[in-house]
Design a protein around this motif. Structure first.
Motif: not given
Length: 122
Positions: A31-44
């Motif tokens: 899923n390109i959007k990740g868990i949270i929509p937008g550019n925010f990534r939890l891994a970061r």
């Protein structure tokens, strides 16, 4: 390895953060959007916390920084009180003099302008 990796405190936090970061990366593949929509990534977000979980010296340094925050806030509060006091004195001294071309009237006309002038001075 099983004896060294106990299920306590920082190790549980490390396991949780690694699982969360891995889940975010796996979701990001499909899923390109990740868990949270937008550019925010939890891994970061998890990377510095994972690093902190792994090194005791870093945890101690973070604890020292966090314990110094109240003392730093005391210094900032003292600065704010001093700034307000000198702004108030400047308004009292300089707004009662002369016309609009006077320097005091120009810099101490209102609280906002006076605070900005004093902030630049400090």
């Amino acid at each position: 390895l099983a004896g060294n990796f106990t299920k306590k405190g920082w190790n549980l936090c490390l396991s949780f953060l690694l699982g969360l970061a891995t889940l975010d990366c796996i979701v990001g593949i499909f899923n390109i959007k990740g868990i949270i929509p937008g550019n925010f990534r939890l891994a970061r977000l998890c990377r510095p916390l994972i690093f902190m979980c792994c090194y005791k010296n870093l945890r101690e340094a973070v604890a020292r920084v966090c314990s110094s925050i109240p003392k730093f806030m005391n210094v900032l509060a003292s600065l704010a009180i001093t700034l307000l006091l000198f702004t108030w004195v400047g308004i009292i001294l300089f707004t009662s003099r002369g016309g609009p071309d006077d320097e005091g009237q120009k810099h101490f006309h209102s609280w906002g302008e006076a605070m900005a002038s004093m902030w630049i001075l400090f």
